[in-house]
Scaffold this active site. Structure first.
Site, PDB file in Angstrom:
ATOM      1  N   ARG A 141       6.338   7.686  -6.542  1.00  0.00           N
ATOM      2  CA  ARG A 141       5.312   8.175  -5.628  1.00  0.00           C
ATOM      3  C   ARG A 141       4.947   7.067  -4.655  1.00  0.00           C
ATOM      4  O   ARG A 141       3.940   6.380  -4.808  1.00  0.00           O
ATOM      5  CB  ARG A 141       4.108   8.668  -6.431  1.00  0.00           C
ATOM      6  N   ASP A 158       3.643   4.908  -1.579  1.00  0.00           N
ATOM      7  CA  ASP A 158       2.380   4.943  -0.835  1.00  0.00           C
ATOM      8  C   ASP A 158       2.597   5.097   0.670  1.00  0.00           C
ATOM      9  O   ASP A 158       3.709   4.962   1.164  1.00  0.00           O
ATOM     10  CB  ASP A 158       1.632   3.621  -1.066  1.00  0.00           C
ATOM     11  N   ARG A 213       3.826  -4.929  -4.873  1.00  0.00           N
ATOM     12  CA  ARG A 213       3.112  -5.595  -3.782  1.00  0.00           C
ATOM     13  C   ARG A 213       2.228  -6.731  -4.299  1.00  0.00           C
ATOM     14  O   ARG A 213       2.010  -7.723  -3.586  1.00  0.00           O
ATOM     15  CB  ARG A 213       2.307  -4.566  -2.984  1.00  0.00           C
TER      16      ARG A 213
END
Lengths: 243, 243
Positions: free
Chosen positions: A49, A51, A196
């Site tokens: 999923r 972003d 990240r």
């Protein structure tokens, strides 16, 4: 039949993979395209999923359909209804029980830093621009400590739903090629924002803001505040899903 | 003083380098930015007048100014006024007689073909997508015949103003790396659309639509109709200007 598709997309103009109200998502655009060509109401399940602003070179998804379009023609048919920033590159029939997310054994993400004195217009949507000098040796040393089975609580967005945060990182490579620093991570799963935050922590090591040897203790601490910043989405790309 | 600047830009959203009515050009946006920071009416001269949709990794331009901003601070000052698809990467003081276009000894362009069964969303603005198989051997053989001093009348847009069409190609390399075919051409100057027509002719060789040995005779013929199609702008990038 259950159809598995391989997808590439430029996430710049989307609010991520997942369907949501009042914002354009990859999933929604894809479901509309497949519904239009099959005449059915199609629901697509994605492996990752991603972003808003995150890209995919090898996203995988699956959907159930009774269409009579031959599976090998599906990519052309679906692409004819998609905008040019989303492309289906392959479609295959898979067993009914195949689930793009739950059946995945591992996923590979890349995070790319453009490390030069001035930003690059040509790479601006696909890299994170960072102008200060970075110590690659320190970044490599820090990177090596992530590999293995760990509780990655320190490397997930705070406020994530409470589930197990133990993941296995199979591989974490970091290499410089001219002004590009490319981080590639393979794991059996990723927590929210995990790549990240790892990239932000490697950046801190490259800046000597943390000692590279400290990474193991940051992982053990489970303390989000000791890990680095969450780097911006445009440097992230879902490269591959392994089944 | 006379200031030479090095520029990178993403040409996707511009109608080319050159200032024109009713369309946004790189030159206009740059002149507005420099005028704003110097408080003067600035006129910028570019080395290469790139077309709509064409990119530059190493465009060079110059302008005259009486600004008191130190030349080494100019890139930061100008960039603060530029959109993120144009960046000044260097500024240097040069002799008064320096002229970005007329002083150039050579320019290097690249043309990139994405040769795969399906288009790439991530590369769509920076490559020309071509799905059919291409014979690299034939393309390399065709490429070698362009090198040298020739009249390139067959390789310029018809209706170009009548001036000498003799140019010296110093180097023409063509290499494949995975799905990308990159053509790099260095010449002492380029006719209008010359690189894009050469790329189209190499494509014809790769498809066996022309015999690679035929290129020398196409050049000699001066016949635009015997050369290949003008490939689209997004594959083209001005890499470097040599002084």
């Amino acid at each position: 039949m259950n159809v598995k598709i391989l997808l590439e997309y430029d996430g710049t103009n989307y609010h991520g993979w997942q369907r949501q109200k009042n914002a354009r998502s990859i999933q929604e655009v894809l479901e509309e395209a497949i519904s239009a060509i099959t005449g059915e109401k199609i629901r697509v399940t994605g492996a990752g999923r991603t972003d808003a602003g995150v890209h995919a070179a090898g996203q995988v998804a699956n959907f159930k359909t009774n269409t009579r379009i031959p599976v090998e023609k599906l990519p052309y048919a679906i692409n004819s209804r998609l905008p040019d920033d989303i492309v289906v590159k392959e479609a295959r029939m898979v067993p009914e029980e195949f689930h793009a997310r739950l059946s995945a054994k591992a996923k590979v993400y890349s995070y790319t830093i453009y490390n030069a004195p001035f930003p690059s217009p040509l790479l601006r949507n696909y890299t994170y621009f960072f102008p200060l000098p970075l110590d690659m040796g320190a970044m490599k040393e820090a990177a090596s400590q992530f590999v293995g089975l760990h509780d990655f609580s320190a490397f997930r967005a705070s406020g994530s739903p409470v589930k197990s945060s133990v993941r296995q990182i199979n591989r974490l490579e970091i290499n410089r090629c001219q002004d590009l620093i490319k981080i590639e991570i393979e794991a059996n799963g990723f927590l929210y924002n995990m790549v990240r935050i790892i990239a932000g922590t490697l950046l801190d090591a490259g800046l000597h803001k943390i000692n590279p040897g400290e990474v193991a203790s940051i992982i053990r601490s489970g303390d989000r505040d000791r890990a680095g910043k969450t780097l911006p989405p445009q440097g992230l790309c879902l490269l591959k899903v392994v089944y």
